[in-house]
Design a protein around this motif. Structure first.
Motif, mmCIF file in Angstrom:
data_model
loop_
_atom_site.group_PDB
_atom_site.id
_atom_site.type_symbol
_atom_site.label_atom_id
_atom_site.label_comp_id
_atom_site.label_asym_id
_atom_site.label_seq_id
_atom_site.Cartn_x
_atom_site.Cartn_y
_atom_site.Cartn_z
ATOM 1 N N GLY A 163 0.796 -1.215 0.000
ATOM 2 C CA GLY A 163 0.000 0.000 0.000
ATOM 3 C C GLY A 163 0.829 1.266 0.000
ATOM 4 N N SER A 164 0.513 2.178 0.948
ATOM 5 C CA SER A 164 1.126 3.507 0.962
ATOM 6 C C SER A 164 1.842 3.836 2.265
ATOM 7 N N GLY A 187 -7.036 2.879 1.916
ATOM 8 C CA GLY A 187 -6.058 3.303 0.922
ATOM 9 C C GLY A 187 -6.561 3.141 -0.494
ATOM 10 N N PRO A 225 -5.197 -1.057 -7.323
ATOM 11 C CA PRO A 225 -3.934 -1.323 -6.613
ATOM 12 C C PRO A 225 -3.397 -2.723 -6.883
#
Length: 383
Positions: free
Chosen positions: A49-50, A207, A283
């Motif tokens: 993810g981030s 996210g 994603p």
């Protein structure tokens, strides 16, 4: 009693830094009797993810005055988390923002700091080069802004600290639980890949997965997933680019936007990266390439502005972030389900704000008046 038979008071979906901060704030602001669950679809501290990686820039030098205002409390809360966890999470380096003169972006940074009474220095590119003669070669007529409290947040350690404190306060974490269905109501049902949970309140901080999750709840929000890369470059003299000698930097120009972090996480390497990336539909497609041109753009910028740095990166790593059209996050309750709060679209600058974001989302889902003006973050601006 099986967890499936428990009705949690609060559940947070997504254990990145925003979700972990929210979960910690919920359990810390309620009695030990409150049951708080944090769900994550992957293993904790994953890199999909981030929120992964060793570092993030922190700064008050924002274009948006309302974000600069929030940073005062963010710094205080980071210090509190450091004290409670016993882990160093912040390294002050200062930050230098620069761009062409008469640049509306750099001018907005100056205005934002003036409005919020944030100490700063305005200087020319020539003056910045004189301050950092072994590192910088900015055009003489560039406009630069220096802000002394800028620095580095140790991202992976910060995320782990939030989760450790959450569990210490009685919170429950379940990773490898991908939510496949949300049934809203006074008691919300969450069906995961492994179990079914029930909760009175839900916070969604998923996210890059937020858009798809929210669409199942009747919200079509303009959230865009962007894939980018993080590059580490080797200077001829690494000591000149250490955090003791050189600040974080941000280039703000209308047609280019880059940032740099002094040598700290990887010995002998300086981090310099784009704020931009490549839009991806999901994603799940973050590893399918398409970012080759980013390296060339960053290399050009490195050679233009920095002295004695390699023309090719020594290390590069993938990352995603989620954008909103106005680059402000969404922090709000669902328009149809007031017991569901949403934190999404942090647009690449949410990590430093995460202690405040967690506090605000915990207030929203509890029906407590938020401690900041939430107008810039409301869902209504997109529907």
């Amino acid at each position: 009693m099986e967890e499936q038979d428990v009705v949690f008071d609060f559940t947070v979906l997504g254990a990145g830094v925003e979700g972990s901060s929210t979960a910690y704030n919920l359990v810390a602001s309620n009695s030990k009797a409150a049951k708080v669950l944090l769900l994550e679809q992957f293993q904790l501290l994953h890199n999909r993810g981030s929120s992964h990686g060793p570092s993030r820039i922190t700064r008050r030098a924002y274009i948006q005055p309302h974000l600069a205002k929030m940073m005062d409390e963010a710094y205080q809360l980071w210090e509190t988390i450091e004290g409670k966890s016993g882990v160093k999470l912040y390294q002050e380096t200062g930050i230098l923002v620069f761009g062409v003169r008469d640049n509306p972006l750099v001018d907005s940074v100056v205005n934002s700091m003036e409005v919020n009474d944030i100490p700063h220095e305005v200087m020319s590119g020539r003056e910045a080069n004189q301050r950092y003669p072994d590192q910088l070669k900015l055009p003489d007529d560039y406009k630069c802004v220096y802000e002394g409290s800028g620095g580095i947040i140790l991202a992976a350690k910060a995320l782990a600290a939030f989760q450790k404190l959450f569990v210490a306060e009685g919170g429950v974490i379940r990773d490898n639980h991908k939510v496949t269905e949300i049934q809203p109501g006074p008691v919300i049902t969450l069906v995961t890949s492994k179990a079914t949970f029930r909760t009175r309140h839900l916070v969604i901080t998923a996210g890059g997965w937020s858009k798809d999750i929210l669409s199942t709840l009747g919200l079509d929000l303009p959230l865009k997933v962007v894939r980018t890369e993080v590059y580490y470059w080797t200077p001829k003299d690494p000591d000149k680019f250490s955090y003791r000698e050189f600040p974080c930097v941000i280039e703000y120009n209308v047609d280019s936007h880059f940032y740099g972090v002094p040598e700290y996480e990887y010995p002998g390497m300086f981090k310099f990266c784009p704020f931009s990336g490549v839009d991806i539909p999901s994603p799940e497609q973050r590893d399918r390439g398409g970012v080759a041109q980013l390296k060339d753009q960053v290399s050009t910028c490195v050679q233009k502005y920095l002295k004695g740095v390699s023309s090719e990166p020594s290390i590069y790593e993938g990352c995603i972030f989620t954008m909103t059209p106005d680059e402000d996050p969404i922090l709000d309750t669902h328009p149809s389900y007031p017991n569901i709060a949403i934190g999404a679209g942090f647009s690449g600058h949410g990590f430093k704000l995460s202690p405040v974001v967690g506090k605000l989302l915990s207030q929203l889902v509890q029906g407590i008046p938020p401690s900041f003006d939430m107008e810039p973050f409301k869902i209504k601006r997109f529907i």
